[in-house]
Scaffold this active site. Structure first.
Site, PDB file in Angstrom:
ATOM      1  N   SER A  53    -117.183   6.021  58.391  1.00 43.25           N
ATOM      2  CA  SER A  53    -116.978   7.092  57.428  1.00 43.25           C
ATOM      3  C   SER A  53    -116.420   6.513  56.124  1.00 43.25           C
ATOM      4  O   SER A  53    -117.034   5.629  55.556  1.00 43.25           O
ATOM      5  CB  SER A  53    -116.067   8.176  58.011  1.00 43.25           C
ATOM      6  OG  SER A  53    -116.225   9.373  57.304  1.00 43.25           O
ATOM      7  N   ASP A 108    -124.781  14.251  62.607  1.00 34.86           N
ATOM      8  CA  ASP A 108    -123.556  14.150  61.829  1.00 34.86           C
ATOM      9  C   ASP A 108    -123.792  14.790  60.457  1.00 34.86           C
ATOM     10  O   ASP A 108    -124.693  14.378  59.734  1.00 34.86           O
ATOM     11  CB  ASP A 108    -123.190  12.673  61.671  1.00 34.86           C
ATOM     12  CG  ASP A 108    -122.008  12.444  60.751  1.00 34.86           C
ATOM     13  OD1 ASP A 108    -121.266  13.407  60.481  1.00 34.86           O
ATOM     14  OD2 ASP A 108    -121.828  11.295  60.322  1.00 34.86           O
ATOM     15  N   HIS A 166    -121.125  11.268  64.432  1.00 35.75           N
ATOM     16  CA  HIS A 166    -120.335  10.504  63.466  1.00 35.75           C
ATOM     17  C   HIS A 166    -119.874   9.171  64.062  1.00 35.75           C
ATOM     18  O   HIS A 166    -119.131   9.144  65.030  1.00 35.75           O
ATOM     19  CB  HIS A 166    -119.127  11.340  63.043  1.00 35.75           C
ATOM     20  CG  HIS A 166    -118.557  10.973  61.725  1.00 35.75           C
ATOM     21  ND1 HIS A 166    -119.319  10.809  60.592  1.00 35.75           N
ATOM     22  CD2 HIS A 166    -117.279  10.748  61.321  1.00 35.75           C
ATOM     23  CE1 HIS A 166    -118.543  10.522  59.557  1.00 35.75           C
ATOM     24  NE2 HIS A 166    -117.300  10.464  59.982  1.00 35.75           N
TER      25      HIS A 166
END
Length: 496
Positions: free
Chosen positions: A180, A432, A457
């Protein structure tokens, strides 16, 4: 709800299982992945160290030379010594233990690479706080002004160069890992400091979620598609529920009715819609094929399970009973909660919200709040002005929404990076909601996009389990082989 702030959290884990690694590069050893329970046991996983870091890498006024203690974690268990690889996690917006605990992939592959593991905490998060502590560091825009992406990446470079000298291992290849926001940092680190870091695994990194590169409606469209793909009736129930919630909240006795329906700990339920939205968004983001326990304990395929609960015929036509069943899966899968405290931010103990609010007000402007008429959430026309108004009133600064693409690029990324970028893996799972801002096509033979329709994710960074589907096992094997190729080439080039 500030979803783009909350959703940038990233790494999930489960115990390891046996997998073979094909890496045979110099400095690597042939090995099978060990079946050892790498549980979180403080110093059992790592040693905690501190580096005296410079406050401001880019100016030469007196305050720039101020110092702070930057925390980093080290695991030397498998390191082969001088010249062996160093794997570095580029820390996200939270305490670094969280990422050391949950990035099982690095621990699992370290034995096969004889790798030293290093997890570097991001400045202004965890215990790496300048100015002696949060009270001063977070007090105003002048002290917060040293919290930026460029400063953080320069921290990583400075620490790694110094550490390699102290180890008398200046020739060790360094590979960055991140998920991320951490994945964005890993990719930008490779692009900005190719002399420091050999390559990067950027998992679920929304590098294109800036400017007008991606529609601001993409994020919520993907969440909607996740639920709609499981059940049309689930989608329609959620979509129609918001008006019913708002109407009930506005009626006399309505809040008490909702408190009873959702078993909240208080009759103060004005935050109930936000609380429900949070569960739906995070449920989509963490829609893993195996049981997980990070932000909250969840079953395998939580979106499917939430929709099953919403579609449960025993709830009849009671919308609130249907939604309660879904919320009970997300917030109370263990069954231990006697009631729900909906006023407690579920991320307060996980991420540094104060630091991230500053970053999302200055340069990390990730447009996600648009919601179309087809969205299962209330329609909302995206506007930059909403965020700008808050930032100017709260911090006295105006956002710079175009700075990230000015500093790191993004526009015409294929044409630009094709000429000079190399050695980055971009992993994205299409379930995601952040995948909409990811790099979904390979840009050249060594800027490789790995796109998995079933993925969530940064599922690839989690600890592996014996229940992992074949597609996930294959993703990890491919990533190992690509990294081994980088390191092989590095050692081959070092002979000349």
């Amino acid at each position: 709800m500030d979803t783009h702030r909350a959703a940038l959290l990233f790494v999930f884990f489960l115990p390891p299982f046996f997998l073979a690694c094909n890496a045979t590069a110099p400095g690597l050893r042939q090995a099978k992945w060990r079946r050892e329970l790498a549980t979180y046991s403080g110093s059992g996983l790592y040693e905690t160290r501190y580096f005296t870091q410079t406050l401001d890498h880019f100016n030469f006024n007196p305050q720039s030379y101020a110092k702070f203690q930057q925390r980093y974690l080290v695991n030397r268990t498998n390191w082969g010594g001088k010249g062996s690889p160093i794997f570095v996690y580029t820390g996200n917006e939270g305490g670094i233990e969280l990422f050391a605990k949950n990035t099982g992939f690095m621990f699992e592959i370290a034995p096969s690479f004889n790798a030293l593991l290093v997890f570097i905490e991001h400045r202004y998060y965890g215990k790496s706080i300048p100015f002696g502590g949060e009270d001063v560091a977070y007090s105003n825009a002048s002290t917060l002004g040293y919290l930026s992406v460029t400063q953080a990446i320069a921290d990583f470079a400075t620490l790694i160069i110094d550490m390699k000298k102290n180890l008398t291992s200046e020739d060790s290849p360094v590979v960055a890992f991140g998920g991320s926001y951490g994945g964005m940092l890993a990719a930008w680190f490779r692009l900005k400091y190719p002399h420091v870091v050999l390559g990067a695994l950027a998992s679920s990194a929304p590098l294109l979620q800036f400017d007008d590169l991606v529609s601001p409606y993409t994020f919520y469209n993907i969440v909607t598609d996740d639920f709609r793909s499981e059940s049309e009736s689930c989608y329609r129930t959620i979509k129609s529920s918001w008006k019913e919630l708002d109407d009930t909240l506005s009626r006399p006795g309505g809040p008490k009715k909702l408190a009873k329906a959702f078993k909240t700990c208080s009759d103060e339920v004005s935050n109930l819609p936000q609380w429900i939205e949070e569960a739906l968004v995070y449920g989509a983001m963490t829609d893993y094929p195996t049981v997980s326990d990070f932000l909250t304990p969840l079953p395998a395929y939580p979106v499917k399970q939430m929709c099953k609960s919403i579609d449960n015929p025993t709830s009849g036509n009671d919308t609130f009973a249907r939604l309660y069943g879904a919320m009970n899966i997300y917030y109370n899968y263990t069954g231990k909660a006697a009631c729900f405290d909906i006023d407690t931010d579920s991320l307060d103990d996980t991420v540094g919200t104060d630091g991230w609010n500053w970053q999302s007000c200055t340069e990390m402007i990730l447009p996600t709040e648009g919601r179309s008429e087809e969205s299962m959430f209330p329609a909302n026309k995206y506007s930059d002005d909403d965020n700008a108004g808050f930032c100017e009133s709260y911090y006295g600064v105006a956002p710079r929404p175009h700075w990230i693409t000015t500093e790191f690029g993004g526009h015409d990324i294929r044409r630009v990076l094709k000429r000079f970028g190399s050695n980055i893996i971009f992993f994205n799972g299409l379930r995601d909601p952040w995948s909409g801002g990811g790099v979904l096509k390979s840009l050249n033979p060594s800027l490789i996009a790995m796109v998995i329709p079933q993925g969530a994710h940064h599922v690839d960074l989690r600890y592996s389990t014996k229940e992992d589907p074949i597609w996930l096992q294959n993703v990890r094997r491919k990533e190992i082989n690509i990294i081994a190729g980088w390191i092989n080439q590095y050692y081959a080039d070092s002979k000349f």
